[in-house]
Structure formats: C-alpha cells, structure tokens
Design an enzyme around this catalytic site. Structure first.
Site, PDB file in Angstrom:
ATOM      1  N   ARG A  99       0.851  -1.182   0.000  1.00 16.26           N
ATOM      2  CA  ARG A  99       0.000   0.000   0.000  1.00 16.26           C
ATOM      3  C   ARG A  99       0.896   1.245   0.000  1.00 16.26           C
ATOM      4  O   ARG A  99       1.929   1.276   0.666  1.00 16.26           O
ATOM      5  CB  ARG A  99      -0.841  -0.041   1.278  1.00 16.26           C
ATOM      6  N   THR A 375      -9.344   0.087 -10.305  1.00 14.34           N
ATOM      7  CA  THR A 375      -8.455  -0.735  -9.514  1.00 14.34           C
ATOM      8  C   THR A 375      -8.503  -1.996 -10.310  1.00 14.34           C
ATOM      9  O   THR A 375      -9.370  -2.153 -11.161  1.00 14.34           O
ATOM     10  CB  THR A 375      -9.055  -0.940  -8.110  1.00 14.34           C
ATOM     11  N   THR A 393      -3.803  -0.789  -7.446  1.00 13.67           N
ATOM     12  CA  THR A 393      -4.599   0.339  -7.924  1.00 13.67           C
ATOM     13  C   THR A 393      -3.831   1.642  -7.953  1.00 13.67           C
ATOM     14  O   THR A 393      -2.790   1.793  -7.302  1.00 13.67           O
ATOM     15  CB  THR A 393      -5.830   0.529  -6.993  1.00 13.67           C
ATOM     16  N   ASN A 395      -5.991   4.075  -7.294  1.00 10.16           N
ATOM     17  CA  ASN A 395      -7.200   4.576  -6.663  1.00 10.16           C
ATOM     18  C   ASN A 395      -8.220   4.939  -7.739  1.00 10.16           C
ATOM     19  O   ASN A 395      -8.850   4.058  -8.287  1.00 10.16           O
ATOM     20  CB  ASN A 395      -6.937   5.731  -5.693  1.00 10.16           C
ATOM     21  N   ASP A 417      -7.896   8.190   0.033  1.00  8.05           N
ATOM     22  CA  ASP A 417      -8.422   7.108   0.877  1.00  8.05           C
ATOM     23  C   ASP A 417      -8.265   7.411   2.365  1.00  8.05           C
ATOM     24  O   ASP A 417      -8.814   6.705   3.206  1.00  8.05           O
ATOM     25  CB  ASP A 417      -7.737   5.773   0.535  1.00  8.05           C
ATOM     26  N   SER A 446      -7.782   0.872   3.085  1.00  8.85           N
ATOM     27  CA  SER A 446      -8.195   0.350   1.783  1.00  8.85           C
ATOM     28  C   SER A 446      -9.400  -0.570   1.931  1.00  8.85           C
ATOM     29  O   SER A 446      -9.734  -0.991   3.038  1.00  8.85           O
ATOM     30  CB  SER A 446      -7.031  -0.433   1.177  1.00  8.85           C
ATOM     31  N   GLY A 467     -13.402  -1.736  -7.303  1.00 10.17           N
ATOM     32  CA  GLY A 467     -14.717  -1.159  -7.025  1.00 10.17           C
ATOM     33  C   GLY A 467     -14.794  -0.377  -5.728  1.00 10.17           C
ATOM     34  O   GLY A 467     -15.896  -0.192  -5.194  1.00 10.17           O
ATOM     35  N   GLY A 468     -13.630   0.086  -5.204  1.00 10.48           N
ATOM     36  CA  GLY A 468     -13.684   0.861  -3.968  1.00 10.48           C
ATOM     37  C   GLY A 468     -14.408   0.049  -2.901  1.00 10.48           C
ATOM     38  O   GLY A 468     -14.176  -1.156  -2.767  1.00 10.48           O
TER      39      GLY A 468
HETATM   40  O1  DON Z   1      -7.950   0.893  -1.635  1.00 10.62           O
HETATM   41  C1  DON Z   1      -9.107   1.163  -1.915  1.00 10.62           C
HETATM   42  O2  DON Z   1     -10.053   0.735  -1.305  1.00 10.62           O
HETATM   43  C2  DON Z   1      -9.394   2.053  -3.101  1.00 10.62           C
HETATM   44  N1  DON Z   1      -8.241   2.876  -3.386  1.00 10.62           N
HETATM   45  C3  DON Z   1      -9.768   1.198  -4.254  1.00 10.62           C
HETATM   46  C4  DON Z   1     -10.210   2.021  -5.427  1.00 10.62           C
HETATM   47  C5  DON Z   1     -10.982   1.272  -6.414  1.00 10.62           C
HETATM   48  O3  DON Z   1     -11.242   0.113  -6.270  1.00 10.62           O
HETATM   49  C6  DON Z   1     -11.446   2.049  -7.563  1.00 10.62           C
HETATM   50  N2  DON Z   1     -12.186   1.253  -8.365  1.00 10.62           N
HETATM   51  N3  DON Z   1     -12.787   0.654  -8.951  1.00 10.62           N
END
Ligand code: DON
Length: 566
Positions: A99, A375, A393, A395, A417, A446, A467-468
C-alpha cells in the site's frame, strides 16, 4: 412409419438436461496445469507464458502486474500500490502489503482550508494527491521471497509490450476517452494517453516508449532504481514542477511489508484474506460471521428476504469500518473483536428480519456516493497449486492524472483514501474516522480484498475485484453464490450484486439486477435505493475443482477480462 413410444422421447429429454454444473451465463475456462484470470487477455497470456517456462504463481503474478501497468493504464500501475495474498502449495500463507504511504510532509489538515472546509479536488487530482508508490517494492519483495525467476525475466514481457505496443481493445480505447477530462489537465498525460487530443481508437497500436525506458532501467538496475535512481529523479522533478510534497527520503524509505493474513471459517470452508490497512478482510469476515447464522439458501437468491439480510450485515460491517479502521501501525484496531464470532452474534441479534435498521442509529453521518471505477484484480494458480490473489490500484481511474514526465507512468491519488476531514465523505462517499487521518508515513485505509477459500484444507477458490467499497461486498456475494448456492464459478461472478456501505443509507443495485417486486418489498421494510442503478466490480477468480484438480477460471462479464490457462 413406425410409431415410437413416449419413453425414448422422455429419455432424450433427460439426456438433454444440462449437466449439474451448467449455468445460463456459461462455463468457466478450464485448464489442467495453470491459469491466470485478469482484466486484460494480453496480461493473462503473459502470466501463462511465465508458468509454461517453469515459473511459479508468484513469478507469474509479478509479470502480470507489470504487464497490466502497460496494457491497462487506468489501474495497472507502477505508480500505485496494493495487496498480494499468497498461499503456497506447502500451506504457507502471507500478505505482501505494498500500500502507498503518506509522504513525510503530509499532515492531517492538508486538504482543508483555513475554515476547515475540504478543498475541492485537493486529495484526488494532481501532484498533492499522490502518496508514495509501493508497487515496485511490493512486487520485488514477493519475487525475492517467494518467486523463482529473476527480476529481469519477469519485467521483460512488460518492457516488450510497452516498446512494441499493444493493439488497443475497445474497452481500453473507450476508457482512455472517458478519462480525457482528467488526463488533459496534465500535458504529459495528454500527450501520451490522448495523443494530444487525437484520441486513440480501438485496433490502433498503442506504444509507450517512455514507459519501456523506465522498465528497461528497472531491468538493468533492479527494483531499487525506482526509489533511488533515474526514475526516482524524474518522480521528484515531476513533484517539484507540480507542487507535490514527495521527497527523495520518502521514496528511499518506502518499504513493502509482509503481514499475517486474517483467517476464519465459513460453513466449514476456511477463508484467508487481507488484514488492515485494508478494511476488506475484517469487513468480509464480520459479514460472513453474521450471515452464517441464517439459512440463506432457503431464502432464495436475491429474494427480498435475502437482500434484506445481506444489507443489514453490510451496513453493520461498514459502520464499524468507518469507526475503527486505519493503518494498524498507527492506530489500535480491534481486529480480534471485529472478527470474533461472539461479536457477530451480538450484531445478528440487532437485525430485525422485517425492518431495515436506519444507518443513523448505528452511528451519525451523511454522505453521497460518487463512482469511480478503477483498480484491478488478478488471480494466478500454477501447476504445483501455489495461489496468488492480487489487487492493486492507482485509486481513481488513472489516479491523480499526473504522468511522470519522461517516465511514462501515472501516479496514484491514494491520499483520498485517508480521512481528509472526519465526517466528510471521500470520493467513494465513505465516511471515516480519526483512525484513518493523515499522518506522515501512514498507509491509507483500503477496501481491497484479495481472498482465498480452502475446502477440506485445499485451495478451492481465489478471488478479488476492484470497485472501492463495493469490492468487499462483491467478494462477499461471490463467496455466498459459490458456497451457499453452489453456483458454478462463471455464474457466481455474473449474478447481479447489491451494495450497502452504511452511509449513505441506501442500497446500490445493478441495472436489471433486482425485480420491481423485490425492490418494492424491500422498500416496504424501510430500505432506500440509489436513484441510478450501476454495475459494480470486475472480479477475476479461479477455482480448483476438488474431484479433478482442474483449474477453472472466470472473468467478470461486466468488463473485458479473460482467463487464460494451459
Ligand atoms: O484501496 C481502496 O479501497 C481504493 N483505493 C480502491 C479504489 C478502487 O477500487 C477504484 N475502483 N474501482
């Protein structure tokens, strides 16, 4: 004409009956030895070639990650970070935490003005949004400790793809166009990714000579080059030109860390997943523990009763995420408590089977969801049974939008984040607490959730998704589809998903994902729905068929990925 009896016709019908693994969305890809599932076929192929040359799953994973940095620049990266979950055939497991870290000059209030208001875009666009990249260090650590091939050997395929170019797929060409607004704000990004406004079209060859040079330097001088050599110098020049705060010390001091994975069981299956600074593993375990107390299968897939319970589990786990989680090296995090069965039981008691629990009664706050879709996850299984699940990712799609001049790669906007301001939503609409406030050298919280499930002690399913915050719920629902509903892998990935993240207090669902009756039934119980349904996730998964040992691969039909095996 001879009259035929009814019996042969009935028998014929029985024979036409699909085999038990059948599904209306098709079958997973099958391979005898090794398999890679990623969001780009070219990257999957790179991994399989490494396996065929005798490399193990870790060698292949590193090569795939580097290849995705070339062929899938929205999320594949050198300038970002992520988590790699490894389970070796001998049973050892580890997480490589690569990370990104906050620069030493970062501070708690760097994204708010004198009045304490959030400065728009400060944590999401441009140089100040960039956290110290971890990808090169993480891949190098994984390779050194668990790989068998040389750094140069796993870098070469990516270097070649960058130098010779790749034929742009429809998905990649469209993705670049969709990012035009962000990328055109930075001349180097505009030149490389938008060809100065003459957009690339599908079918054209996309060459990246600067990125090829960067990869060549990494091949020649090794991974530390990124943090101390010419590449570092270019990152620093870029920071200086754009008002970023990353220094040479930040780059030199970056370290990827090995962490102990989290483990639990769910209905007799063993689960191995990522610990903080990802919230993914903790939340996934918390939700599975809550849900284990219900007969989900009996409720029927995506019925109102089922979605109600899912959502109630999600809202509780996400409320806890917001309150408790952050970088364990900085804040004391009650991981044991959150992942204990007793805690889940107590939470389960608070679920009313007929009524939605208003999120505001679980904790305060208000937010709106904002979607950003990039990501990327990939999964590798080799012939020996080593398994790698990797999510990494920038981000947001194309990260901060900043390309390092003369180095050809994009930098992340992972600083978003962190909690810019307690109580204010980040770009995913997530509310977060002080546990995740910015501090020098801290890792932002994350949601990435690479996960491996064992059946009878043997690897059975490995998966993950972008997908965040929806990542965690995507992984959850695929696991439930596979375990509780016994779906084949392709169908487990394809089925419509729902998402709830505590705040905003609403169910996000997919286009055509829930019937109108189901939505009405849930509304009647007090649930609210997002105005606009949207697709979520891009899962990449591999299953090992217990009876045959065959590797089954599935890529999320929502995107462009493809499993390749041999
Ligand atoms: O680490 C995380 O949770 C975010 N930076 C992930 C971002 C993400 O999945 C964007 N996308 N689809």
């Amino acid at each position: 004409m001879k009259k035929r009896g009814l019996l042969p016709i009935l028998m014929l019908l029985v024979m036409l009956e699909p085999p038990p693994t059948s599904a209306f969305v098709g079958q997973p890809v099958r391979a005898r030895h090794g398999l890679v599932a990623s969001t780009h076929e070219v990257a999957s192929r790179v991994g399989v070639e490494i396996l065929q040359r005798g490399g193990n799953a870790v060698d292949a994973a590193v090569a795939v990650a580097l290849a995705l940095a070339v062929v899938h620049p929205a999320a594949g990266n050198l300038g970002g970070g992520g988590f790699m979950l490894i389970r070796l055939a001998d049973g050892r497991t580890t997480v490589i935490d690569y990370r990104e870290m906050a620069p030493a000059r970062a501070h708690r209030d760097m994204y708010v003005d004198e009045k304490g208001e959030i400065i728009p875009e400060a944590s999401t666009v441009g140089h100040r949004a960039v956290a110290v990249p971890g990808t090169v260090a993480g891949l190098a650590l994984a390779l050194e400790k668990y790989g068998t091939m040389s750094w140069a050997d796993v870098c070469r395929p990516a270097e070649r793809l960058a130098r010779e170019g790749v034929v742009l797929t429809h998905a990649e060409a469209e993705s670049l166009k969709r990012a035009a607004q962000l990328l055109s704000r930075f001349p180097e990004s505009r030149r490389i990714f938008l060809r100065d406004g003459r957009y690339y079209e599908e079918g054209e060859i996309f060459r990246q000579p600067e990125l090829a040079e960067t990869l060549r330097r990494l091949i020649e001088h090794g991974p530390r080059e990124f943090y101390e050599g010419e590449t570092a110098r270019r990152i620093l020049a870029e920071m200086e030109a754009g008002g970023g705060v990353i220094t040479l010390d930040d780059l030199r001091n970056y370290r990827a860390i090995e962490r102990e994975p989290l483990r639990t069981t769910y209905r007799g299956y063993e689960l191995i997943t990522v610990p903080p600074p990802s919230s993914g593993g903790v939340a996934l375990i918390e939700m599975l523990h809550i849900l284990e107390g219900f007969d989900l299968r009996a409720l029927g897939h995506n019925s109102a009763d089922y979605v109600h319970l899912l959502v109630e589990a999600m809202r509780r786990a996400f409320a806890d995420r917001a309150q408790f989680l952050g970088d364990p090296d900085f804040a004391r995090i009650p991981v044991k408590g959150l992942t204990s069965r007793r805690y889940a039981e107590a939470l389960r008691q608070t679920i009313d089977p007929k009524r939605a629990t208003p999120s505001a009664t679980l904790s305060g706050g208000d937010a709106f969801a904002y979607e950003s879709e990039h990501t990327t996850h990939f999964t590798v299984v080799d012939a020996a049974g080593n398994v790698v699940a990797n999510t990494y990712t920038l981000n947001g799609s194309y990260g901060s939008g900043v390309t390092v001049r003369g180095a050809g790669f994009l930098l992340n906007n992972e600083m978003d984040d962190f909690t810019s301001k307690p109580g204010a939503p980040n770009m995913f609409g997530l509310l977060q607490s002080e546990a995740n406030q910015i501090a020098p050298r801290k890792r932002p919280l994350s949601a990435m959730t690479p996960t491996i499930v064992l059946k009878d002690g043997k690897p059975w399913l490995a998966l993950g998704s972008p997908g965040g915050p929806t990542i965690i719920n995507t992984v959850l629902q695929i696991i439930l589809n596979a375990i509780d509903f016994g779906m084949n892998l392709q169908q487990a990935l394809a089925m419509p998903r729902v998402h709830h993240q505590w705040m905003p207090d609403q169910i996000v669902y997919e286009p055509f994902g829930l019937s109108r009756d189901t939505i009405e039934a849930l509304r009647a119980r007090g649930h609210a729905f997002t105005e606009r349904p949207r697709y979520m996730g891009d899962a990449q998964a591999i299953m090992i068929e217990p009876e045959t040992g065959m590797r089954l691969g599935a890529s999320d039909p929502r995107r462009d990925g493809k499993p390749v095996g041999y």
